[in-house]
Design a protein around this motif. Structure first.
Motif, PDB file in Angstrom:
ATOM      1  N   LEU A 136      39.854  -6.820 -23.572  1.00 55.41           N
ATOM      2  CA  LEU A 136      40.971  -7.760 -23.667  1.00 55.41           C
ATOM      3  C   LEU A 136      42.245  -7.057 -24.131  1.00 55.41           C
ATOM      4  CD1 LEU A 136      39.132 -10.768 -25.338  1.00 55.41           C
ATOM      5  CD2 LEU A 136      39.958 -10.643 -22.987  1.00 55.41           C
ATOM      6  N   LEU A 137      42.117  -6.177 -25.113  1.00 58.03           N
ATOM      7  CA  LEU A 137      43.271  -5.423 -25.605  1.00 58.03           C
ATOM      8  C   LEU A 137      43.845  -4.517 -24.523  1.00 58.03           C
ATOM      9  CD1 LEU A 137      42.002  -4.561 -29.179  1.00 58.03           C
ATOM     10  CD2 LEU A 137      43.972  -5.994 -28.611  1.00 58.03           C
ATOM     11  N   ARG A 138      42.961  -3.844 -23.770  1.00 57.07           N
ATOM     12  CA  ARG A 138      43.437  -2.978 -22.681  1.00 57.07           C
ATOM     13  C   ARG A 138      44.230  -3.787 -21.661  1.00 57.07           C
ATOM     14  NH1 ARG A 138      38.371  -0.288 -23.288  1.00 57.07           N
ATOM     15  NH2 ARG A 138      37.408  -1.600 -21.737  1.00 57.07           N
ATOM     16  N   THR A 139      43.711  -4.968 -21.311  1.00 60.83           N
ATOM     17  CA  THR A 139      44.394  -5.815 -20.336  1.00 60.83           C
ATOM     18  C   THR A 139      45.758  -6.253 -20.862  1.00 60.83           C
ATOM     19  OG1 THR A 139      42.279  -6.607 -19.491  1.00 60.83           O
ATOM     20  CG2 THR A 139      44.209  -7.962 -19.012  1.00 60.83           C
ATOM     21  N   ALA A 140      45.810  -6.665 -22.113  1.00 62.70           N
ATOM     22  CA  ALA A 140      47.068  -7.128 -22.711  1.00 62.70           C
ATOM     23  C   ALA A 140      48.089  -5.994 -22.812  1.00 62.70           C
ATOM     24  CB  ALA A 140      46.804  -7.726 -24.093  1.00 62.70           C
ATOM     25  N   VAL A 141      47.647  -4.829 -23.249  1.00 62.36           N
ATOM     26  CA  VAL A 141      48.560  -3.695 -23.394  1.00 62.36           C
ATOM     27  C   VAL A 141      49.050  -3.238 -22.018  1.00 62.36           C
ATOM     28  CG1 VAL A 141      48.741  -1.275 -24.122  1.00 62.36           C
ATOM     29  CG2 VAL A 141      47.649  -2.944 -25.611  1.00 62.36           C
ATOM     30  N   ALA A 142      48.165  -3.228 -21.022  1.00 62.66           N
ATOM     31  CA  ALA A 142      48.569  -2.831 -19.667  1.00 62.66           C
ATOM     32  C   ALA A 142      49.624  -3.791 -19.130  1.00 62.66           C
ATOM     33  CB  ALA A 142      47.355  -2.804 -18.739  1.00 62.66           C
ATOM     34  N   HIS A 143      49.430  -5.077 -19.343  1.00 62.49           N
ATOM     35  CA  HIS A 143      50.408  -6.062 -18.893  1.00 62.49           C
ATOM     36  C   HIS A 143      51.749  -5.846 -19.591  1.00 62.49           C
ATOM     37  CE1 HIS A 143      52.102  -9.855 -17.571  1.00 62.49           C
ATOM     38  NE2 HIS A 143      52.433 -10.091 -18.816  1.00 62.49           N
ATOM     39  N   TYR A 144      51.716  -5.662 -20.889  1.00 64.97           N
ATOM     40  CA  TYR A 144      52.958  -5.466 -21.643  1.00 64.97           C
ATOM     41  C   TYR A 144      53.662  -4.180 -21.222  1.00 64.97           C
ATOM     42  CZ  TYR A 144      56.334  -5.258 -25.398  1.00 64.97           C
ATOM     43  OH  TYR A 144      57.513  -5.193 -26.101  1.00 64.97           O
ATOM     44  N   ALA A 145      52.895  -3.133 -20.992  1.00 63.09           N
ATOM     45  CA  ALA A 145      53.484  -1.858 -20.574  1.00 63.09           C
ATOM     46  C   ALA A 145      54.206  -2.022 -19.238  1.00 63.09           C
ATOM     47  CB  ALA A 145      52.395  -0.785 -20.480  1.00 63.09           C
ATOM     48  N   ARG A 146      53.634  -2.814 -18.330  1.00 63.70           N
ATOM     49  CA  ARG A 146      54.315  -3.066 -17.053  1.00 63.70           C
ATOM     50  C   ARG A 146      55.580  -3.888 -17.271  1.00 63.70           C
ATOM     51  NH1 ARG A 146      48.965  -3.813 -15.414  1.00 63.70           N
ATOM     52  NH2 ARG A 146      49.167  -6.064 -15.584  1.00 63.70           N
ATOM     53  N   GLU A 147      55.538  -4.826 -18.198  1.00 63.52           N
ATOM     54  CA  GLU A 147      56.688  -5.695 -18.460  1.00 63.52           C
ATOM     55  C   GLU A 147      57.877  -4.924 -19.032  1.00 63.52           C
ATOM     56  OE1 GLU A 147      57.225  -9.115 -17.963  1.00 63.52           O
ATOM     57  OE2 GLU A 147      55.446  -8.864 -16.698  1.00 63.52           O
ATOM     58  N   GLY A 174      58.493  -1.763 -18.650  1.00 62.85           N
ATOM     59  CA  GLY A 174      58.951  -0.776 -17.671  1.00 62.85           C
ATOM     60  C   GLY A 174      59.351   0.556 -18.248  1.00 62.85           C
ATOM     61  N   GLU A 175      60.610   0.887 -18.118  1.00 64.56           N
ATOM     62  CA  GLU A 175      61.108   2.211 -18.472  1.00 64.56           C
ATOM     63  C   GLU A 175      61.756   2.289 -19.853  1.00 64.56           C
ATOM     64  OE1 GLU A 175      60.557   4.937 -16.623  1.00 64.56           O
ATOM     65  OE2 GLU A 175      59.396   3.630 -15.319  1.00 64.56           O
ATOM     66  N   LEU A 176      61.532   1.307 -20.695  1.00 54.97           N
ATOM     67  CA  LEU A 176      62.086   1.378 -22.050  1.00 54.97           C
ATOM     68  C   LEU A 176      61.500   2.572 -22.785  1.00 54.97           C
ATOM     69  CD1 LEU A 176      62.052  -2.385 -23.139  1.00 54.97           C
ATOM     70  CD2 LEU A 176      64.002  -1.021 -22.400  1.00 54.97           C
ATOM     71  N   PRO A 177      62.232   3.127 -23.748  1.00 52.45           N
ATOM     72  CA  PRO A 177      61.759   4.328 -24.458  1.00 52.45           C
ATOM     73  C   PRO A 177      60.361   4.186 -25.074  1.00 52.45           C
ATOM     74  CG  PRO A 177      64.039   3.894 -25.013  1.00 52.45           C
ATOM     75  CD  PRO A 177      63.563   2.732 -24.188  1.00 52.45           C
ATOM     76  N   GLU A 178      60.019   3.007 -25.582  1.00 52.62           N
ATOM     77  CA  GLU A 178      58.713   2.857 -26.235  1.00 52.62           C
ATOM     78  C   GLU A 178      57.568   2.682 -25.246  1.00 52.62           C
ATOM     79  OE1 GLU A 178      60.538  -1.337 -26.513  1.00 52.62           O
ATOM     80  OE2 GLU A 178      61.260   0.690 -26.711  1.00 52.62           O
ATOM     81  N   SER A 179      57.864   2.625 -23.949  1.00 51.52           N
ATOM     82  CA  SER A 179      56.801   2.421 -22.962  1.00 51.52           C
ATOM     83  C   SER A 179      55.769   3.553 -22.999  1.00 51.52           C
ATOM     84  CB  SER A 179      57.382   2.272 -21.562  1.00 51.52           C
ATOM     85  OG  SER A 179      58.009   3.466 -21.146  1.00 51.52           O
ATOM     86  N   SER A 180      56.200   4.772 -23.320  1.00 56.44           N
ATOM     87  CA  SER A 180      55.238   5.880 -23.379  1.00 56.44           C
ATOM     88  C   SER A 180      54.234   5.681 -24.511  1.00 56.44           C
ATOM     89  CB  SER A 180      55.950   7.217 -23.532  1.00 56.44           C
ATOM     90  OG  SER A 180      56.617   7.292 -24.773  1.00 56.44           O
ATOM     91  N   LYS A 181      54.674   5.046 -25.599  1.00 58.26           N
ATOM     92  CA  LYS A 181      53.743   4.776 -26.703  1.00 58.26           C
ATOM     93  C   LYS A 181      52.651   3.817 -26.255  1.00 58.26           C
ATOM     94  CE  LYS A 181      57.115   5.532 -30.352  1.00 58.26           C
ATOM     95  NZ  LYS A 181      57.807   4.952 -31.499  1.00 58.26           N
TER      96      LYS A 181
END
Length: 50
Positions: free
Chosen positions: A18-29, A31-38
């Motif tokens: 569930l956490l992987r799914t949530a984090v993957a969704h948020y990472a896509r949302e 996009g290219e913001l600086p914290e996306s790599s984290k």
């Protein structure tokens, strides 16, 4: 002397999925913001948990 209690798991295996799914969704949302790599690194670490 008494032995220390064994640590109990905080998250179940299902929780990590569930956490992987949530984090993957948020990472896509975000996009290219600086914290996306984290979030990408966090997603990678969560993927290694079994």
């Amino acid at each position: 002397m008494t032995e220390p209690q064994r640590a109990r798991a905080v998250f179940s295996t299902e929780d990590f999925q569930l956490l992987r799914t949530a984090v993957a969704h948020y990472a896509r949302e975000i996009g290219e913001l600086p914290e996306s790599s984290k979030y990408a690194h966090l997603l990678h670490r969560l993927g290694r948990v079994r």
